[in-house]
Design a protein around this motif. Structure first.
Motif, PDB file in Angstrom:
ATOM      1  N   ALA A   1     -27.034 -51.750  -6.777  1.00 57.37           N
ATOM      2  CA  ALA A   1     -25.640 -51.986  -7.136  1.00 57.37           C
ATOM      3  C   ALA A   1     -25.505 -53.385  -7.722  1.00 57.37           C
ATOM      4  O   ALA A   1     -26.102 -54.349  -7.215  1.00 57.37           O
ATOM      5  N   TRP A   2     -24.723 -53.474  -8.794  1.00 60.13           N
ATOM      6  CA  TRP A   2     -24.495 -54.758  -9.454  1.00 60.13           C
ATOM      7  C   TRP A   2     -23.013 -54.892  -9.776  1.00 60.13           C
ATOM      8  O   TRP A   2     -22.451 -54.103 -10.509  1.00 60.13           O
ATOM      9  N   ARG A   3     -22.362 -55.881  -9.183  1.00 58.45           N
ATOM     10  CA  ARG A   3     -20.970 -56.236  -9.447  1.00 58.45           C
ATOM     11  C   ARG A   3     -20.019 -55.030  -9.381  1.00 58.45           C
ATOM     12  O   ARG A   3     -19.096 -54.887 -10.193  1.00 58.45           O
ATOM     13  N   SER A   4     -20.251 -54.147  -8.419  1.00 59.67           N
ATOM     14  CA  SER A   4     -19.424 -52.945  -8.287  1.00 59.67           C
ATOM     15  C   SER A   4     -17.958 -53.324  -8.058  1.00 59.67           C
ATOM     16  O   SER A   4     -17.654 -54.265  -7.323  1.00 59.67           O
ATOM     17  N   PHE A   5     -17.056 -52.600  -8.692  1.00 60.76           N
ATOM     18  CA  PHE A   5     -15.625 -52.864  -8.539  1.00 60.76           C
ATOM     19  C   PHE A   5     -14.849 -51.571  -8.762  1.00 60.76           C
ATOM     20  O   PHE A   5     -15.416 -50.556  -9.181  1.00 60.76           O
ATOM     21  N   THR A   6     -13.557 -51.600  -8.460  1.00 60.32           N
ATOM     22  CA  THR A   6     -12.700 -50.434  -8.638  1.00 60.32           C
ATOM     23  C   THR A   6     -12.053 -50.484 -10.012  1.00 60.32           C
ATOM     24  O   THR A   6     -11.489 -51.507 -10.410  1.00 60.32           O
ATOM     25  N   ASN A   7     -12.121 -49.360 -10.737  1.00 60.81           N
ATOM     26  CA  ASN A   7     -11.586 -49.293 -12.096  1.00 60.81           C
ATOM     27  C   ASN A   7     -10.831 -47.984 -12.287  1.00 60.81           C
ATOM     28  O   ASN A   7     -11.040 -47.023 -11.539  1.00 60.81           O
ATOM     29  N   GLU A   8      -9.962 -47.943 -13.282  1.00 58.97           N
ATOM     30  CA  GLU A   8      -9.352 -46.677 -13.656  1.00 58.97           C
ATOM     31  C   GLU A   8     -10.446 -45.752 -14.187  1.00 58.97           C
ATOM     32  O   GLU A   8     -11.308 -46.166 -14.958  1.00 58.97           O
ATOM     33  N   SER A   9     -10.376 -44.505 -13.794  1.00 63.46           N
ATOM     34  CA  SER A   9     -11.458 -43.568 -14.107  1.00 63.46           C
ATOM     35  C   SER A   9     -11.472 -43.127 -15.557  1.00 63.46           C
ATOM     36  O   SER A   9     -12.526 -42.828 -16.113  1.00 63.46           O
ATOM     37  N   LEU A  10     -10.301 -43.069 -16.194  1.00 63.30           N
ATOM     38  CA  LEU A  10     -10.154 -42.384 -17.463  1.00 63.30           C
ATOM     39  C   LEU A  10     -10.838 -41.010 -17.370  1.00 63.30           C
ATOM     40  O   LEU A  10     -10.743 -40.370 -16.327  1.00 63.30           O
ATOM     41  N   SER A  11     -11.545 -40.562 -18.369  1.00 60.91           N
ATOM     42  CA  SER A  11     -11.995 -39.164 -18.383  1.00 60.91           C
ATOM     43  C   SER A  11     -13.187 -38.856 -17.482  1.00 60.91           C
ATOM     44  O   SER A  11     -13.578 -37.690 -17.382  1.00 60.91           O
ATOM     45  N   THR A  12     -13.763 -39.842 -16.813  1.00 59.62           N
ATOM     46  CA  THR A  12     -14.825 -39.505 -15.864  1.00 59.62           C
ATOM     47  C   THR A  12     -14.296 -38.652 -14.714  1.00 59.62           C
ATOM     48  O   THR A  12     -15.058 -37.905 -14.089  1.00 59.62           O
ATOM     49  N   ILE A  13     -12.983 -38.713 -14.450  1.00 51.37           N
ATOM     50  CA  ILE A  13     -12.394 -37.920 -13.365  1.00 51.37           C
ATOM     51  C   ILE A  13     -12.462 -36.424 -13.680  1.00 51.37           C
ATOM     52  O   ILE A  13     -12.319 -35.579 -12.776  1.00 51.37           O
ATOM     53  N   LYS A  14     -12.707 -36.072 -14.926  1.00 53.95           N
ATOM     54  CA  LYS A  14     -12.759 -34.663 -15.317  1.00 53.95           C
ATOM     55  C   LYS A  14     -13.888 -33.915 -14.619  1.00 53.95           C
ATOM     56  O   LYS A  14     -13.785 -32.705 -14.387  1.00 53.95           O
ATOM     57  N   VAL A  15     -14.951 -34.602 -14.278  1.00 53.28           N
ATOM     58  CA  VAL A  15     -16.050 -33.951 -13.557  1.00 53.28           C
ATOM     59  C   VAL A  15     -15.572 -33.542 -12.161  1.00 53.28           C
ATOM     60  O   VAL A  15     -15.835 -32.426 -11.697  1.00 53.28           O
ATOM     61  N   LEU A  16     -14.848 -34.425 -11.492  1.00 61.53           N
ATOM     62  CA  LEU A  16     -14.314 -34.107 -10.165  1.00 61.53           C
ATOM     63  C   LEU A  16     -13.269 -32.994 -10.253  1.00 61.53           C
ATOM     64  O   LEU A  16     -13.210 -32.126  -9.376  1.00 61.53           O
ATOM     65  N   ILE A  17     -12.452 -33.010 -11.288  1.00 64.52           N
ATOM     66  CA  ILE A  17     -11.477 -31.935 -11.484  1.00 64.52           C
ATOM     67  C   ILE A  17     -12.184 -30.590 -11.608  1.00 64.52           C
ATOM     68  O   ILE A  17     -11.760 -29.587 -11.008  1.00 64.52           O
ATOM     69  N   LEU A  18     -13.285 -30.557 -12.354  1.00 64.18           N
ATOM     70  CA  LEU A  18     -14.026 -29.307 -12.503  1.00 64.18           C
ATOM     71  C   LEU A  18     -14.643 -28.867 -11.176  1.00 64.18           C
ATOM     72  O   LEU A  18     -14.646 -27.667 -10.858  1.00 64.18           O
ATOM     73  N   VAL A  19     -15.145 -29.808 -10.392  1.00 63.02           N
ATOM     74  CA  VAL A  19     -15.659 -29.466  -9.057  1.00 63.02           C
ATOM     75  C   VAL A  19     -14.564 -28.782  -8.241  1.00 63.02           C
ATOM     76  O   VAL A  19     -14.794 -27.748  -7.595  1.00 63.02           O
ATOM     77  N   ALA A  20     -13.356 -29.356  -8.259  1.00 67.23           N
ATOM     78  CA  ALA A  20     -12.254 -28.777  -7.492  1.00 67.23           C
ATOM     79  C   ALA A  20     -11.876 -27.392  -8.005  1.00 67.23           C
ATOM     80  O   ALA A  20     -11.552 -26.486  -7.216  1.00 67.23           O
ATOM     81  N   CYS A  21     -11.913 -27.202  -9.314  1.00 72.50           N
ATOM     82  CA  CYS A  21     -11.611 -25.879  -9.886  1.00 72.50           C
ATOM     83  C   CYS A  21     -12.616 -24.837  -9.416  1.00 72.50           C
ATOM     84  O   CYS A  21     -12.246 -23.708  -9.034  1.00 72.50           O
ATOM     85  N   LEU A  22     -13.886 -25.185  -9.437  1.00 74.72           N
ATOM     86  CA  LEU A  22     -14.928 -24.239  -9.029  1.00 74.72           C
ATOM     87  C   LEU A  22     -14.870 -23.978  -7.525  1.00 74.72           C
ATOM     88  O   LEU A  22     -15.152 -22.863  -7.068  1.00 74.72           O
ATOM     89  N   ARG A  23     -14.491 -24.981  -6.762  1.00 73.60           N
ATOM     90  CA  ARG A  23     -14.311 -24.754  -5.324  1.00 73.60           C
ATOM     91  C   ARG A  23     -13.165 -23.781  -5.061  1.00 73.60           C
ATOM     92  O   ARG A  23     -13.261 -22.910  -4.193  1.00 73.60           O
ATOM     93  N   LYS A  24     -12.072 -23.924  -5.809  1.00 71.55           N
ATOM     94  CA  LYS A  24     -10.947 -23.001  -5.676  1.00 71.55           C
ATOM     95  C   LYS A  24     -11.394 -21.573  -5.984  1.00 71.55           C
ATOM     96  O   LYS A  24     -11.003 -20.622  -5.280  1.00 71.55           O
ATOM     97  N   CYS A  25     -12.225 -21.409  -6.996  1.00 78.29           N
ATOM     98  CA  CYS A  25     -12.762 -20.085  -7.317  1.00 78.29           C
ATOM     99  C   CYS A  25     -13.538 -19.509  -6.135  1.00 78.29           C
ATOM    100  O   CYS A  25     -13.391 -18.333  -5.788  1.00 78.29           O
ATOM    101  N   GLN A  26     -14.364 -20.346  -5.511  1.00 78.89           N
ATOM    102  CA  GLN A  26     -15.130 -19.883  -4.348  1.00 78.89           C
ATOM    103  C   GLN A  26     -14.207 -19.480  -3.203  1.00 78.89           C
ATOM    104  O   GLN A  26     -14.389 -18.427  -2.585  1.00 78.89           O
ATOM    105  N   GLU A  27     -13.215 -20.307  -2.935  1.00 78.36           N
ATOM    106  CA  GLU A  27     -12.313 -20.033  -1.816  1.00 78.36           C
ATOM    107  C   GLU A  27     -11.443 -18.801  -2.067  1.00 78.36           C
ATOM    108  O   GLU A  27     -11.098 -18.082  -1.130  1.00 78.36           O
ATOM    109  N   ASP A  28     -11.107 -18.568  -3.333  1.00 70.01           N
ATOM    110  CA  ASP A  28     -10.284 -17.400  -3.680  1.00 70.01           C
ATOM    111  C   ASP A  28     -11.124 -16.172  -4.010  1.00 70.01           C
ATOM    112  O   ASP A  28     -10.567 -15.106  -4.300  1.00 70.01           O
ATOM    113  N   ALA A  29     -12.454 -16.325  -3.977  1.00 66.40           N
ATOM    114  CA  ALA A  29     -13.387 -15.242  -4.321  1.00 66.40           C
ATOM    115  C   ALA A  29     -13.092 -14.688  -5.716  1.00 66.40           C
ATOM    116  O   ALA A  29     -13.091 -13.478  -5.949  1.00 66.40           O
ATOM    117  N   LYS A  30     -12.880 -15.597  -6.663  1.00 67.18           N
ATOM    118  CA  LYS A  30     -12.628 -15.228  -8.049  1.00 67.18           C
ATOM    119  C   LYS A  30     -13.459 -16.113  -8.963  1.00 67.18           C
ATOM    120  O   LYS A  30     -13.962 -17.165  -8.552  1.00 67.18           O
TER     121      LYS A  30
END
Length: 296
Positions: free
Chosen positions: A90-119
């Motif tokens: 780790a080098w100079r780690s800090f908190t930043n606005e995600s911008l479009s990197t958050i899209k990967v997490l959004i997709l994870v949540a979408c696929l989890r919803k599919c699993q939970e809904d069996a769709k």
């Protein structure tokens, strides 16, 4: 006749690396020695065989990154996880606005919803997921986030162990691109997708990696563009956008090949806009890629 010069640990390790064709910059390598030993002590055959592996000189790597930061200006930090050794840097780690990197997490949540809904995702949702990841389409992201709900994206972050990530959007208030996160959290997310997690199954993880491997060439700067030698495989997702205190440019991804295997997240704030920041973030990636000729 003078006595033969004793063989040093450095000679043995450097000779071994030369035999396997590994080119290691002088600033990269560090070698552990046992307590009380010196590099001027002759080594027996058995002790030579027991030499510790050469690893990255972390202080030298940090100094190179610091010099790049000083020359370019702005705010920047990164975390890299060497999948060969299991070690993180780790080098100079800090908190930043995600911008479009958050899209990967959004997709994870979408696929989890599919699993939970069996769709499965619908054909239209598949198209939106592809556009969201591969060409960073914000309209497609808006649609998928409205379907999955911001609270479920935050729940996925918590269950993945992303302790420094706050998801915005929808009822949570604020634009999803202004979600906040850290390099450490983003590497944890990448590791879950690459190595396994109970949040989504292996097929869904492979689907995300497939989309990240197909990001359009214009968006493959940063982690995926040091530039890398031919034959190197990369999965990536970048995020960028202006804010009053600096243009945000973030890059996450996995690199496999050229003797490397690692996940990495780089977060930056550029004082001189997108193009300058793009050169800055790719410069950080080049330094890390060069260092990882040796394991962490």
């Amino acid at each position: 006749m003078s006595s033969p010069r004793p063989v040093t640990r450095r000679v043995v390790v450097d000779s071994t690396l030369a035999l396997v064709g590994v080119v290691v910059p002088m600033w990269v390598a560090t070698r552990a020695t046992s307590p009380g030993s010196t590099t001027h002590t002759a080594l027996s055959t058995s002790s030579a065989q027991a030499l510790p592996r050469a690893t990255v000189d972390r202080a030298a790597l940090a100094a190179r990154l610091d010099a790049h930061r000083d020359a370019r200006g702005g705010t920047m930090g990164l975390v890299v996880h060497d999948l060969r050794s299991g070690q993180r840097f780790a080098w100079r780690s800090f908190t930043n606005e995600s911008l479009s990197t958050i899209k990967v997490l959004i997709l994870v949540a979408c696929l989890r919803k599919c699993q939970e809904d069996a769709k499965d995702l619908t054909d239209e949702q598949h198209k939106r997921a592809r556009r969201m990841i591969q060409s960073s389409d914000n309209v497609a992201t808006d649609s998928l986030l409205a379907w999955v709900d911001t609270a479920n994206v935050q729940r996925a972050a918590v269950d993945l162990g992303l302790k420094g990530t706050e998801v915005k959007g929808g009822s949570a208030g604020g634009w999803w691109g202004y979600s906040t996160t850290t390099p450490d959290d983003l590497v944890t997310l990448l590791d879950a997708i690459a190595l396994g997690t109970a949040v989504i199954h292996a097929g869904h993880r492979a689907y995300i990696r497939h989309l990240m491997a197909g990001v359009v060439p214009a968006q493959r700067w940063g982690v995926a563009d040091p530039p890398l030698p031919n034959g190197v495989y990369t999965e990536t997702k970048n995020g960028w956008g202006p804010l009053p205190d600096g243009y945000r440019l973030n890059s996450i991804g996995r690199v496999v090949g050229d003797g490397r295997s690692h996940t990495m997240a780089i977060l930056t704030r550029s004082p001189q806009g997108f193009r300058y920041g793009k050169e800055t973030i790719s410069g950080l990636s080049k330094i890390v890629h060069e260092a990882l000729a040796l394991p962490l």
